[in-house]
Design a protein around this motif. Structure first.
Motif, mmCIF file in Angstrom:
data_model
loop_
_atom_site.group_PDB
_atom_site.id
_atom_site.type_symbol
_atom_site.label_atom_id
_atom_site.label_comp_id
_atom_site.label_asym_id
_atom_site.label_seq_id
_atom_site.Cartn_x
_atom_site.Cartn_y
_atom_site.Cartn_z
ATOM 1 N N PHE A 294 0.832 -1.211 0.000
ATOM 2 C CA PHE A 294 0.000 0.000 0.000
ATOM 3 C C PHE A 294 0.868 1.264 0.000
ATOM 4 O O PHE A 294 0.637 2.209 -0.764
ATOM 5 C CB PHE A 294 -0.917 -0.020 1.213
ATOM 6 N N ILE A 295 1.860 1.246 0.909
ATOM 7 C CA ILE A 295 2.752 2.424 0.995
ATOM 8 C C ILE A 295 3.523 2.614 -0.305
ATOM 9 O O ILE A 295 3.717 3.738 -0.785
ATOM 10 C CB ILE A 295 3.716 2.273 2.190
ATOM 11 N N LEU A 296 3.950 1.495 -0.897
ATOM 12 C CA LEU A 296 4.708 1.567 -2.146
ATOM 13 C C LEU A 296 3.865 2.182 -3.249
ATOM 14 O O LEU A 296 4.343 3.012 -4.036
ATOM 15 C CB LEU A 296 5.182 0.164 -2.538
ATOM 16 N N ILE A 297 2.582 1.752 -3.312
ATOM 17 C CA ILE A 297 1.699 2.303 -4.346
ATOM 18 C C ILE A 297 1.508 3.810 -4.141
ATOM 19 O O ILE A 297 1.558 4.600 -5.092
ATOM 20 C CB ILE A 297 0.344 1.556 -4.323
ATOM 21 N N ILE A 298 1.296 4.198 -2.860
ATOM 22 C CA ILE A 298 1.113 5.619 -2.562
ATOM 23 C C ILE A 298 2.352 6.424 -2.943
ATOM 24 O O ILE A 298 2.263 7.508 -3.539
ATOM 25 C CB ILE A 298 0.777 5.820 -1.067
ATOM 26 N N LEU A 299 3.512 5.859 -2.614
ATOM 27 C CA LEU A 299 4.760 6.571 -2.934
ATOM 28 C C LEU A 299 4.953 6.707 -4.435
ATOM 29 O O LEU A 299 5.376 7.749 -4.944
ATOM 30 C CB LEU A 299 5.946 5.835 -2.312
ATOM 31 N N PHE B 80 5.258 10.152 -6.325
ATOM 32 C CA PHE B 80 6.419 10.547 -7.109
ATOM 33 C C PHE B 80 6.040 10.828 -8.564
ATOM 34 O O PHE B 80 6.585 11.743 -9.194
ATOM 35 C CB PHE B 80 7.507 9.469 -7.034
ATOM 36 N N ARG B 81 5.114 10.040 -9.085
ATOM 37 C CA ARG B 81 4.667 10.303 -10.455
ATOM 38 C C ARG B 81 3.987 11.665 -10.534
ATOM 39 O O ARG B 81 4.169 12.418 -11.497
ATOM 40 C CB ARG B 81 3.713 9.198 -10.915
ATOM 41 N N TYR B 82 3.201 11.964 -9.503
ATOM 42 C CA TYR B 82 2.550 13.269 -9.464
ATOM 43 C C TYR B 82 3.585 14.394 -9.379
ATOM 44 O O TYR B 82 3.491 15.422 -10.065
ATOM 45 C CB TYR B 82 1.610 13.335 -8.261
ATOM 46 N N ARG B 83 4.587 14.188 -8.549
ATOM 47 C CA ARG B 83 5.639 15.207 -8.401
ATOM 48 C C ARG B 83 6.424 15.391 -9.688
ATOM 49 O O ARG B 83 6.787 16.500 -10.049
ATOM 50 C CB ARG B 83 6.590 14.821 -7.267
ATOM 51 N N ILE B 84 6.682 14.275 -10.381
ATOM 52 C CA ILE B 84 7.425 14.374 -11.643
ATOM 53 C C ILE B 84 6.634 15.171 -12.669
ATOM 54 O O ILE B 84 7.181 16.036 -13.363
ATOM 55 C CB ILE B 84 7.760 12.960 -12.169
ATOM 56 N N ARG B 85 5.319 14.881 -12.766
ATOM 57 C CA ARG B 85 4.490 15.630 -13.713
ATOM 58 C C ARG B 85 4.451 17.113 -13.341
ATOM 59 O O ARG B 85 4.522 17.984 -14.213
ATOM 60 C CB ARG B 85 3.064 15.056 -13.731
ATOM 61 N N ARG B 86 4.334 17.391 -12.044
ATOM 62 C CA ARG B 86 4.306 18.784 -11.604
ATOM 63 C C ARG B 86 5.626 19.490 -11.875
ATOM 64 O O ARG B 86 5.658 20.640 -12.310
ATOM 65 C CB ARG B 86 3.980 18.843 -10.115
#
Length: 525
Positions: A333-338, A342-348
């Protein structure tokens, strides 16, 4: 360097820098870079100035470091390495601000203005031009101030404020013309704002003034202004003539101005199809320019960002795997959230990549470097503190045993030397001890003790002041040994006034010197 920069350049170029080393090599590299700049020679390799920056980043004073960083930034600007250029200029700006060096602050802001002009950031260009004017106003050489005003006027044109440009140019007037180049640039700077304001007749007069100054070469922008003026007055033949001349003239790859000139012509003629084709060419050319400018900062920032992100993701993944043994479900679960985070941060970050500069990387390096430096300095200071405490205890013990009795006798003798109550025995004892303390053998022993317990101070004094009189050294031996004023007066056979005069003279002599151990000598007074 200031009066005859060409001669300075010739002399510096005659020196083989590869035969120098250390501070001399760095100083030669810095002076030669200054000479190239003074002679308006644009250097496109940082191999020379890097010698100075590498040295002054580790040694030397802040002023030389500031100058080295500035001239490295100039070289990087010459080769369009804008991301590294702004980093070095920002470092130089910080040091120059701390030194209150208004001249180099003016030079730094001028170069920053040129950089923002090259990267089409008109607002930042105006800000830097204003700062350059404010700092050059504080230096004696008014030429730099006048040139900075001219740069500011041109920047107002770029930002779409032609009225401000004309206002500054009118305040300069012909009375402030430094030389023919300044006069030419002052007239040239007035053409574009006049065209923007629709004062085409005045713009043509300015262009004619340039021709009277034997300025046959016009920039692509002024050819465009000239064509707009003739289009306004309906001079079709003149428009065709200047369009043909633009096509034959090398404008340093300024194809955009040529396209805009043709667009204006076709629009005036109502040939919108041809104008559209030219507009497409202009857009393609403009996109290539903007893309090249953005790549200077984006590519480097993007590489550093993804490199750091990849390292951090890998570190987090390994940490999560250790917890997966205890709680597989929670770890997944934590891995999926991370991963989503991170994908969100990369796009941002990709959307904001244009605003990411290398300052963050440099700031991080500086913080870690300063942290390590402070830690090392703290450890060194702690060690020195312990050594000083031990030394102080040793010196106190030595002086308490060796000199307390004789110091007390000398004090009593000095206070009662004219009194009839002093016993003859005390007089003889005092004189015997005083003579012993005046004896060269005892002085040599005393000098040895002072050297042993006080950082070899007398030996250093002799080596660094070889011409100092022996009587002055003898005086300093007594004083560094910790003897009182009255004792030293008796041993040296001088008055209290002589004591203070001699002490003041020797201290002033040491303070005015540049010997390596000046601080050590002064601490003994």
């Amino acid at each position: 360097m200031t009066e005859r920069p060409d001669s300075a350049l010739s002399i510096l170029e005659s020196v083989d820098g590869s035969r120098l080393s250390g501070e001399q090599q760095a100083r030669h590299a810095l002076l030669l870079s200054r000479a190239y700049d003074k002679n308006y020679i644009n250097i496109t390799s940082d191999s020379l100035i890097s010698i100075a920056t590498d040295y002054y980043n580790r040694h030397g004073d802040e002023r030389h470091r500031m100058m080295a960083l500035f001239y490295q930034g100039v070289v990087q600007y010459n080769v369009a390495d804008y991301s590294n250029c702004i980093v070095n200029l920002s470092k130089a700006e910080k040091i120059a601000f701390e030194l209150d060096d208004y001249f180099y602050l003016g030079r730094i802001y001028t170069t920053m203005g040129d950089l923002y002009n090259s990267t089409y950031n008109a607002e930042e260009q105006v800000r830097c031009r204003k700062l350059a004017v404010a700092n050059f106003k504080k230096v004696p050489d008014s030429d730099y101030y006048l040139w900075s005003l001219l740069d500011l006027a041109t920047a107002y044109t770029d930002i779409g404020m032609p009225e401000k440009c004309i206002e500054i140019l009118d305040s300069l007037g012909s009375d402030n013309d430094i030389n023919s180049d300044f006069k030419t640039d002052r007239i040239d700077a007035a053409i574009s704002p006049l065209v923007q304001l629709g004062h085409y007749d005045e713009a043509l007069m300015k262009i004619d003034s340039l021709k009277r100054l034997n300025c046959d070469y016009l920039s692509a922008g002024n050819y465009l202004n000239l064509i707009k003026c003739h289009l306004y007055f309906g001079n079709t033949d003149s428009v065709k003539y200047y369009l043909a001349k633009m096509n034959k003239t090398d404008f340093d790859n300024n194809a955009l101005a040529i396209d805009l000139a043709w667009i204006s012509y076709y629009e005036d003629k109502g040939d919108f199809k041809s104008a559209f084709e030219r507009l497409r060419n202009a857009n393609i050319h403009q996109d290539s320019i903007i893309g090249e400018v953005l790549r200077q900062s984006v590519m480097r920032a993007q590489y550093n960002y993804y490199s750091q992100e990849a390292k951090r993701i890998e570190k987090d993944r390994k940490s999560l795997l250790t917890y997966a043994v205890l709680a597989i479900g929670c770890a997944v679960f934590i891995l999926i959230i991370l991963i989503l985070f991170f994908r969100y941060r990369i796009r941002r970050k990709n959307r904001e990549i244009g605003r990411i500069m290398s300052e963050a990387e440099e700031f991080s390096k500086t913080v870690f470097y300063q942290k390590d430096l402070i830690s090392a300095m703290k450890e060194k200071l702690d060690e020195q503190q312990k050594e000083l405490v031990n030394l102080y205890l040793g010196v106190e013990t030595m002086y308490g045993a060796q000199f307390k009795i004789i110091d007390d006798i000398c004090y009593q003798y000095f206070e009662n030397m004219n009194s009839d109550k002093v016993k003859h025995y005390l007089y003889l004892e005092v004189m015997k001890n005083i003579e012993a303390m005046r004896n060269p053998k005892y002085i040599n022993e005393l000098e040895g003790l002072v050297n042993k317990f006080r950082f070899n101070v007398i030996s250093k004094l002799r080596s660094q002041f070889p011409k100092m009189k022996e009587t002055d050294i003898k005086f300093l031996v007594y004083m560094f040994a910790g003897l009182s004023l009255r004792s030293i007066c008796l041993f040296m056979n001088i008055t209290i006034g002589n004591y203070y005069n001699k002490r003041t003279r020797l201290k002033a002599k040491i303070m005015s010197s540049d010997v390596p151990d000046k601080d050590l000598f002064l601490s003994m007074f």
